[in-house]
Design a protein around this motif. Sequence first.
Motif, PDB file in Angstrom:
ATOM      1  N   TRP A 382     -34.015   7.838  -5.735  1.00 36.24           N
ATOM      2  CA  TRP A 382     -33.047   7.538  -4.676  1.00 36.24           C
ATOM      3  C   TRP A 382     -32.341   6.219  -4.968  1.00 36.24           C
ATOM      4  O   TRP A 382     -32.966   5.213  -5.286  1.00 36.24           O
ATOM      5  CB  TRP A 382     -33.731   7.439  -3.315  1.00 36.24           C
ATOM      6  N   GLY A 383     -31.012   6.240  -4.865  1.00 38.07           N
ATOM      7  CA  GLY A 383     -30.233   5.029  -5.079  1.00 38.07           C
ATOM      8  C   GLY A 383     -28.753   5.347  -5.060  1.00 38.07           C
ATOM      9  O   GLY A 383     -28.352   6.516  -4.998  1.00 38.07           O
ATOM     10  N   ARG A 384     -27.953   4.292  -5.126  1.00 37.52           N
ATOM     11  CA  ARG A 384     -26.500   4.457  -5.035  1.00 37.52           C
ATOM     12  C   ARG A 384     -25.803   4.504  -6.382  1.00 37.52           C
ATOM     13  O   ARG A 384     -24.705   5.036  -6.503  1.00 37.52           O
ATOM     14  CB  ARG A 384     -25.903   3.316  -4.202  1.00 37.52           C
ATOM     15  N   SER A 385     -26.421   3.950  -7.403  1.00 35.06           N
ATOM     16  CA  SER A 385     -25.761   3.927  -8.704  1.00 35.06           C
ATOM     17  C   SER A 385     -26.803   3.839  -9.808  1.00 35.06           C
ATOM     18  O   SER A 385     -27.935   3.396  -9.575  1.00 35.06           O
ATOM     19  CB  SER A 385     -24.794   2.738  -8.801  1.00 35.06           C
ATOM     20  N   GLY A 386     -26.408   4.283 -10.989  1.00 34.75           N
ATOM     21  CA  GLY A 386     -27.297   4.223 -12.132  1.00 34.75           C
ATOM     22  C   GLY A 386     -27.642   5.602 -12.653  1.00 34.75           C
ATOM     23  O   GLY A 386     -27.491   6.625 -11.975  1.00 34.75           O
ATOM     24  N   GLU A 387     -28.117   5.632 -13.887  1.00 25.21           N
ATOM     25  CA  GLU A 387     -28.484   6.890 -14.523  1.00 25.21           C
ATOM     26  C   GLU A 387     -29.728   7.462 -13.860  1.00 25.21           C
ATOM     27  O   GLU A 387     -30.711   6.757 -13.630  1.00 25.21           O
ATOM     28  CB  GLU A 387     -28.737   6.662 -16.012  1.00 25.21           C
ATOM     29  N   GLY A 388     -29.679   8.764 -13.563  1.00 23.91           N
ATOM     30  CA  GLY A 388     -30.821   9.417 -12.940  1.00 23.91           C
ATOM     31  C   GLY A 388     -31.048   9.022 -11.501  1.00 23.91           C
ATOM     32  O   GLY A 388     -32.146   9.187 -10.968  1.00 23.91           O
ATOM     33  N   VAL A 389     -29.987   8.506 -10.861  1.00 28.21           N
ATOM     34  CA  VAL A 389     -30.094   7.993  -9.490  1.00 28.21           C
ATOM     35  C   VAL A 389     -29.061   8.680  -8.612  1.00 28.21           C
ATOM     36  O   VAL A 389     -27.941   8.944  -9.032  1.00 28.21           O
ATOM     37  CB  VAL A 389     -29.867   6.463  -9.476  1.00 28.21           C
ATOM     38  N   THR A 390     -29.436   8.989  -7.379  1.00 24.00           N
ATOM     39  CA  THR A 390     -28.490   9.576  -6.429  1.00 24.00           C
ATOM     40  C   THR A 390     -28.981   9.359  -5.011  1.00 24.00           C
ATOM     41  O   THR A 390     -30.180   9.160  -4.780  1.00 24.00           O
ATOM     42  CB  THR A 390     -28.306  11.093  -6.678  1.00 24.00           C
ATOM     43  N   ALA A 391     -28.047   9.393  -4.067  1.00 22.89           N
ATOM     44  CA  ALA A 391     -28.400   9.345  -2.648  1.00 22.89           C
ATOM     45  C   ALA A 391     -28.157  10.696  -2.000  1.00 22.89           C
ATOM     46  O   ALA A 391     -28.255  10.837  -0.783  1.00 22.89           O
ATOM     47  CB  ALA A 391     -27.578   8.272  -1.929  1.00 22.89           C
ATOM     48  N   VAL A 392     -27.853  11.697  -2.810  1.00 23.64           N
ATOM     49  CA  VAL A 392     -27.582  13.047  -2.319  1.00 23.64           C
ATOM     50  C   VAL A 392     -28.849  13.889  -2.414  1.00 23.64           C
ATOM     51  O   VAL A 392     -29.518  13.907  -3.453  1.00 23.64           O
ATOM     52  CB  VAL A 392     -26.449  13.720  -3.130  1.00 23.64           C
ATOM     53  N   ASN A 393     -29.158  14.585  -1.347  1.00 26.19           N
ATOM     54  CA  ASN A 393     -30.330  15.451  -1.313  1.00 26.19           C
ATOM     55  C   ASN A 393     -29.947  16.828  -1.868  1.00 26.19           C
ATOM     56  O   ASN A 393     -29.263  17.605  -1.198  1.00 26.19           O
ATOM     57  CB  ASN A 393     -30.833  15.576   0.134  1.00 26.19           C
ATOM     58  N   TYR A 394     -30.397  17.132  -3.062  1.00 27.01           N
ATOM     59  CA  TYR A 394     -30.019  18.395  -3.693  1.00 27.01           C
ATOM     60  C   TYR A 394     -30.621  19.612  -2.987  1.00 27.01           C
ATOM     61  O   TYR A 394     -30.172  20.745  -3.200  1.00 27.01           O
ATOM     62  CB  TYR A 394     -30.481  18.416  -5.157  1.00 27.01           C
ATOM     63  N   ASN A 395     -31.629  19.408  -2.180  1.00 27.65           N
ATOM     64  CA  ASN A 395     -32.295  20.522  -1.509  1.00 27.65           C
ATOM     65  C   ASN A 395     -31.706  20.858  -0.145  1.00 27.65           C
ATOM     66  O   ASN A 395     -32.013  21.908   0.408  1.00 27.65           O
ATOM     67  CB  ASN A 395     -33.781  20.196  -1.319  1.00 27.65           C
ATOM     68  N   ALA A 396     -30.913  19.963   0.401  1.00 27.42           N
ATOM     69  CA  ALA A 396     -30.422  20.118   1.768  1.00 27.42           C
ATOM     70  C   ALA A 396     -28.925  20.410   1.785  1.00 27.42           C
ATOM     71  O   ALA A 396     -28.214  20.122   0.819  1.00 27.42           O
ATOM     72  CB  ALA A 396     -30.721  18.850   2.564  1.00 27.42           C
ATOM     73  N   PRO A 397     -28.423  20.961   2.895  1.00 27.61           N
ATOM     74  CA  PRO A 397     -26.985  21.238   3.007  1.00 27.61           C
ATOM     75  C   PRO A 397     -26.187  19.965   3.257  1.00 27.61           C
ATOM     76  O   PRO A 397     -26.746  18.891   3.521  1.00 27.61           O
ATOM     77  CB  PRO A 397     -26.916  22.189   4.208  1.00 27.61           C
ATOM     78  N   VAL A 398     -24.881  20.105   3.216  1.00 26.81           N
ATOM     79  CA  VAL A 398     -23.982  18.964   3.388  1.00 26.81           C
ATOM     80  C   VAL A 398     -24.244  18.242   4.705  1.00 26.81           C
ATOM     81  O   VAL A 398     -24.219  17.012   4.778  1.00 26.81           O
ATOM     82  CB  VAL A 398     -22.513  19.436   3.325  1.00 26.81           C
TER      83      VAL A 398
END
Length: 535
Positions: A382-398
Amino acid sequence: MSFPEGEAPLTRNELISRMAMFTALAGLVAAIMAVPVVGTAGLLTRNTVRGIDNLPADLTQVPLPQQNTVTDIHGEPIAVLFAQNRIEVPLENISPLVQQAVIAIEDQRFLQHSGIDIRGTIRATVSTSAGGQVQGGSTITQQYVKQILLTAATTPEEQRAATAVNIARKIREARYAIGLENKLSKKEILSGYLNIAYFGAGSYGVEIASRRYFSTNAKDLTLTQAATLAGLVQNPSRFDPTRFPKLATARRNAVLDAMANSGYITAGLADQAKQVSLVDELNPSEIPNGCTTSEAPFFCDYVLTVLRDDPIFGETPEARARLLDIGGLTIKTTLDFKAQRAAQKATNERIPPKDPSGKAVGITMVKPGTGEIVAMAQNRTWGRSGEGVTAVNYNAPVAHNGTVGFQAGSTFKVFTIAAALKQGWDPFKILSAPSKKIFKDFTECEGGSPIAPYPVRNSTRSGAFNMLSGTAFSVNTYFVGLEEKIGLCGPPAMAAASGVKQGNGEDLLPYPCFTLGCFDVTTLDMANAMATFAA
C-alpha cells in the motif's frame, strides 16, 4: 491530593453575584489590556446571567473523539484509526503528580473557586501587564468548557464562536463554567479536562500524551514527566520537548516551581527534579493512524469505505463520518489473519510486487453460507508512489477504492449452468461442440430481435458433450451453444442474484459473450458468487 466533597450548589443570587463580579472585572481587564469594550458592565451582566440556569443539557455529555480499533475475527488488531488520538481514562488511572502539576501551573485556586476565579484573574492580569510571567486568566473549568464547545462544534460558525478572541466568548465560558461547577464535582471536571486537553504532537488527553512522549501510562508518570506534560497545555507547539528541549525544560522547571509554591512538593524536591535531563528522560513513540501501516491495508481500507457508505451506520455521509470521528469503536471484522497471511504469501510468490511484467494478482476468500470476507490480498504494497506500490484495491469495485475489475473468463460459465438447470435443462443432453462455430440464432433478451452472428473457437477439446463433460473440459462452443438454447436473459440474471456486477457498478449485460466472461468484474464479487453456490 484531596478534593472538596459535598459542596452545596450556589444559589441563583450567588450565581448572579459572581457573574456580575466577573463581568465588571472583564471590563477592568479589557481596559488594562487596551481592548475596547462596548457597553456597560451592568448591561453585560443583565444579558449574560439570564442563561446561567440554562446550561446546555448536553454540555456534560459531549463525547470525546477517541481511537477506533479494527480487529480480525479473533480480536487481533488490524489497524487503529482516529480523528483525535485519544484514550479516555478515569481519574484514578491518572497520576496524582500530573493532576497537581496541571492545577499548579494552570489554576492554583481550582479547588477553591466555583468556576471563575476573580482573584486569579486579577493576579494574572497584573502579572502579565507588569511584564512578569505570562499567566492565563481562565480557570481549568473555563478551559474545559472551551474545549467542550469546540469538540461539540459541527459547523464552521460554531468552531469560530468557540475560539473567537472577544469578551463575549469569555463571558459565555464563565457563565457555563459556573453552571458546570454546580453539576459536576471537582474530580469530574479535572478528569474531563485531563482527557480533553491537547498536549501536542497529535496527542489528545494525558494518556496518549504519556505514551507519545514517554512510552508509559498516565498512572505511572514520574514527577518530572508530569511537570513536562503539564507545561505543554498552554502552548503545545512552543514547548514540544521533542523539537524544543531547552524551552520545554524551562517550562517544566516553571511547573516544578509552581508545584512547590502551591505546597504539592518541597522546594528541595523541585530543585532536585530540575537536575533531571529532559532529553534523557524522553522516550517518544509513534502510534500509527489508519490503514497504511496495517498488515491487511487493502481490506482495512475496504472496511472504512463500507462504514462511510452504508446507511446502516448513519443516515447521511456526515453522520457516518462523525461516527468514525467520535470513535471509541471496536470494529470486529470477519478477516482471519491466518488465512490473510497465507493469501498474501500466495500472491507475492505467484507474481512478486516488483515483477518486471507489472502484472497484478488478487485473492479474496469468502466463507460459504455467511458471505464473510476471510482474506483479501494482492501483490502490491500500500502506498501512493513507487514500484510495486498502489493505493487501489484490486479486489474491490470502484465504489470501494477499487478498480473496474478484470475479465473473469470461463468462471462465468457457472452462471449459464445455473440458469439452464433452473429452466429444467437435462444435464445429460448432448450438444455438438466443434472446434469453431459461428452462432447465428441468438436473439435479444428483451424483444427477441436477432443478434449479429457470434464466432467462437475452442481452446481445449471439441466434439459432443453433455453438461458434465462440457464443464470438465471448459468447452467454449458447448457453453455458447447452451446459452443460445436457453436464451440470453437467464445467465446475467443468475449472476446478479449471486451478487455480481461490473466493477464500475453497472449491471451485467445479456450479450452472447457473457458465458465466456467478457465483462470486467472484481474478485470480491466472484468469490461471493462462488460462496453462494458452495452454500
